[in-house]
Design a protein around this motif. Structure first.
Motif, short mmCIF file in Angstrom:
data_model
loop_
_atom_site.label_atom_id
_atom_site.label_comp_id
_atom_site.label_asym_id
_atom_site.label_seq_id
_atom_site.Cartn_x
_atom_site.Cartn_y
_atom_site.Cartn_z
N THR A 75 49.71 39.17 42.70
CA THR A 75 48.85 39.32 43.96
C THR A 75 47.90 40.16 43.59
OG1 THR A 75 50.40 41.31 44.54
CG2 THR A 75 50.64 39.02 45.68
N ASP A 76 46.80 40.33 44.27
CA ASP A 76 45.47 41.39 43.93
C ASP A 76 45.89 42.67 44.18
OD1 ASP A 76 45.10 41.58 46.66
OD2 ASP A 76 43.31 40.35 46.63
N PHE A 77 44.91 43.46 43.96
CA PHE A 77 45.45 45.22 44.36
C PHE A 77 45.69 45.44 45.68
CE2 PHE A 77 43.77 49.61 44.67
CZ PHE A 77 44.48 50.29 43.98
N ASN A 78 44.95 44.51 46.57
CA ASN A 78 45.40 44.82 48.11
C ASN A 78 46.66 43.91 48.27
OD1 ASN A 78 42.78 46.44 48.51
ND2 ASN A 78 41.78 44.45 48.10
N GLY A 79 47.28 43.39 47.59
CA GLY A 79 48.61 42.88 47.88
C GLY A 79 48.35 41.21 48.49
N ASN A 80 47.17 40.67 48.28
CA ASN A 80 46.97 39.26 48.55
C ASN A 80 47.09 38.26 47.50
OD1 ASN A 80 45.92 40.00 51.29
ND2 ASN A 80 44.14 40.92 50.18
N THR A 81 47.71 37.27 48.01
CA THR A 81 47.79 36.19 47.04
C THR A 81 46.70 35.67 46.15
OG1 THR A 81 49.64 35.51 48.58
CG2 THR A 81 49.18 33.76 46.63
N LEU A 82 46.78 35.33 44.91
CA LEU A 82 45.83 34.92 43.93
C LEU A 82 45.72 33.41 43.98
CD1 LEU A 82 45.51 37.63 41.48
CD2 LEU A 82 43.90 37.07 42.96
N ASN A 83 44.86 32.72 44.07
CA ASN A 83 44.91 31.22 43.95
C ASN A 83 44.11 30.83 42.91
OD1 ASN A 83 46.51 30.86 46.35
ND2 ASN A 83 44.48 31.45 47.50
N GLU A 84 44.40 29.77 42.20
CA GLU A 84 43.64 29.14 41.16
C GLU A 84 42.13 29.04 41.74
OE1 GLU A 84 45.54 25.78 39.56
OE2 GLU A 84 43.70 25.21 38.15
N GLY A 85 40.96 29.41 40.67
CA GLY A 85 39.77 29.22 41.17
C GLY A 85 39.07 30.63 41.91
N ASP A 86 40.00 31.57 42.35
CA ASP A 86 39.66 32.79 43.05
C ASP A 86 38.54 33.40 41.67
OD1 ASP A 86 40.79 32.41 45.42
OD2 ASP A 86 42.52 33.78 44.91
N ARG A 87 37.60 33.94 42.19
CA ARG A 87 36.51 34.77 41.32
C ARG A 87 36.98 36.24 41.56
NH1 ARG A 87 31.79 35.57 43.02
NH2 ARG A 87 30.91 36.28 41.32
N ILE A 88 37.39 36.90 40.23
CA ILE A 88 37.82 37.90 40.20
C ILE A 88 37.32 39.03 39.26
CG2 ILE A 88 40.14 37.39 41.04
CD1 ILE A 88 41.16 37.54 37.86
N THR A 89 37.53 40.40 39.46
CA THR A 89 37.36 41.30 38.47
C THR A 89 38.67 42.20 38.31
OG1 THR A 89 35.86 43.20 37.67
CG2 THR A 89 36.35 43.04 39.92
#
Ligand SMILES: [Zn+2]
Ligand SMILES: [Zn+2]
Length: 361
Positions: A75-89
């Motif tokens: 999950t991301d820093f805020n606890g949300n699921t990450l999906n394929e294709g999500d733009r991230i830093t």
């Protein structure tokens, strides 16, 4: 297994090796990221020119932005699921979350077992741990943030080093109303726009390049001083005139020039703050008249890298002010990965704030 093109650093001022490898599957807790854009940071240049050491061979590059390349349970820093294709830093270090530095001292960027992207020896194909490659593999303990769709890669690529570092440094001192920024690179420009955003009335920027000082004006500088034209004493006279003869509340050092520290001691008011972010290599040594620090009751604060929460603040700041400031212009020419040698030579010249690398061109 998909192929990945990487660039290997073999030592100071040596040509990079473009190295093709096959990516091994990720372990639990790891996230494979397709790098959209990377930027050559000042610390990459310190490593490249030999001002600081790095294990070799390694994949350099830590300022980068990309997309989640495979489905993951992370999950991301805020606890949300990450999906394929999500733009991230993501944070430039992974940390354990349990050592004293991570917990009691709240300095996870100084974790006792930290791993820093773009600074660690690689054992390919397992370790894709630098940004100057088509893929990077994020380790457990890395803070990941999703980017708003509206923010371009060029506006986002330097958030996870330059901007977060500035925000973290400014978070631990009293900012006041009048500030001098020493150095007009990426950190200096970000510091300028941030301090105006925080409401400072005087934001003066000092550098030796008139083109950069002109740029600082576009990012909110109220005054600029070119050290090739005016002396530190003349700057002092002007600063006293701007502050009712008191001196400025804060000096932010982002130049890496050791003598900048002593220049600034006269500029600060009684009880002022000095924040240094730029002295990140061991040759930054100077002779200091210590009595000025004591007699003026100055506070000197060093800050290196950042707690991951400041990366969230960095995204918010650019999202809020991107219509006011053209952050995308801070990334100058962007080179294909195959031309990384030319990209570094251009970055060393310093004619542009940042040089980009596109690993997919
Ligand atoms: Zn950096
Ligand atoms: Zn730790």
């Amino acid at each position: 297994m998909r192929p990945a093109r990487t660039s290997l650093f073999h030592g100071s001022n040596q040509p990079f090796e473009i190295y093709q490898c096959k990516i091994e599957p990720s372990d639990v807790g790891e996230v494979l990221v397709k790098v959209n854009l990377a930027a050559i940071c000042g610390s990459d240049l310190h490593t490249f020119t030999g001002r600081r050491t790095s294990p070799i061979p390694c994949i350099l590059g830590h300022e980068a932005v990309g997309q989640v390349a495979e489905s993951t349970d992370v999950t991301d820093f805020n606890g949300n699921t990450l999906n394929e294709g999500d733009r991230i830093t993501w944070s430039i270090v992974s940390s354990c979350g349990t050592c004293l530095n991570c917990t009691s001292y709240q300095l996870p960027q100084k974790c006792e077992t930290l791993s820093k992207y773009g600074h660690a020896q690689r054992s390919l194909p397992r370790d894709l741990n630098g940004g100057f490659a088509q893929y990077i593999r994020l380790q457990p303990g890395t803070a990941i943030f999703r980017l708003p769709d509206s923010m371009a890669d060029s506006e986002s690529v330097s958030l996870n080093c330059a901007l977060s570092t500035v925000i973290a440094g400014l978070n631990v001192i009293d900012i006041g109303d009048s500030v001098v920024i020493q150095g007009c690179g990426m950190l200096g420009i970000y510091a300028t726009s941030l301090l105006r955003y925080y409401g400072c009335g005087v934001v003066a920027v000092v550098d030796v390049r008139s083109d950069r000082l002109k740029m600082a004006k576009n990012f909110g500088a109220t005054h600029t001083f070119n050290l090739t034209e005016v002396s530190p004493d003349q700057i002092n006279d002007e600063l006293l005139a701007l502050t009712n003869q008191y001196g400025v509340d804060l000096v932010v050092e982002v130049s890496g020039v050791a003598s900048a520290f002593t220049d600034s001691l006269d500029w600060l008011r009684i009880g002022g703050y000095y924040l240094t972010l730029g002295y990140v290599y061991p040759e930054a040594v100077t002779i200091v008249p210590m009595d000025k620090i004591v007699r003026k009751c100055l506070t000197i604060h060093g800050s290196h890298n950042y707690h991951p929460r400041f990366l969230g603040d960095a995204i918010e700041f650019v999202q809020e002010t991107r219509h006011q400031y053209s952050f995308n212009l801070l990334i100058g020419n962007t080179y294909p990965l195959a031309e990384i040698d030319q990209a570094f030579q251009e970055a060393i010249k310093g004619n542009q704030i940042r040089i980009g690398l596109n690993p997919w061109e």
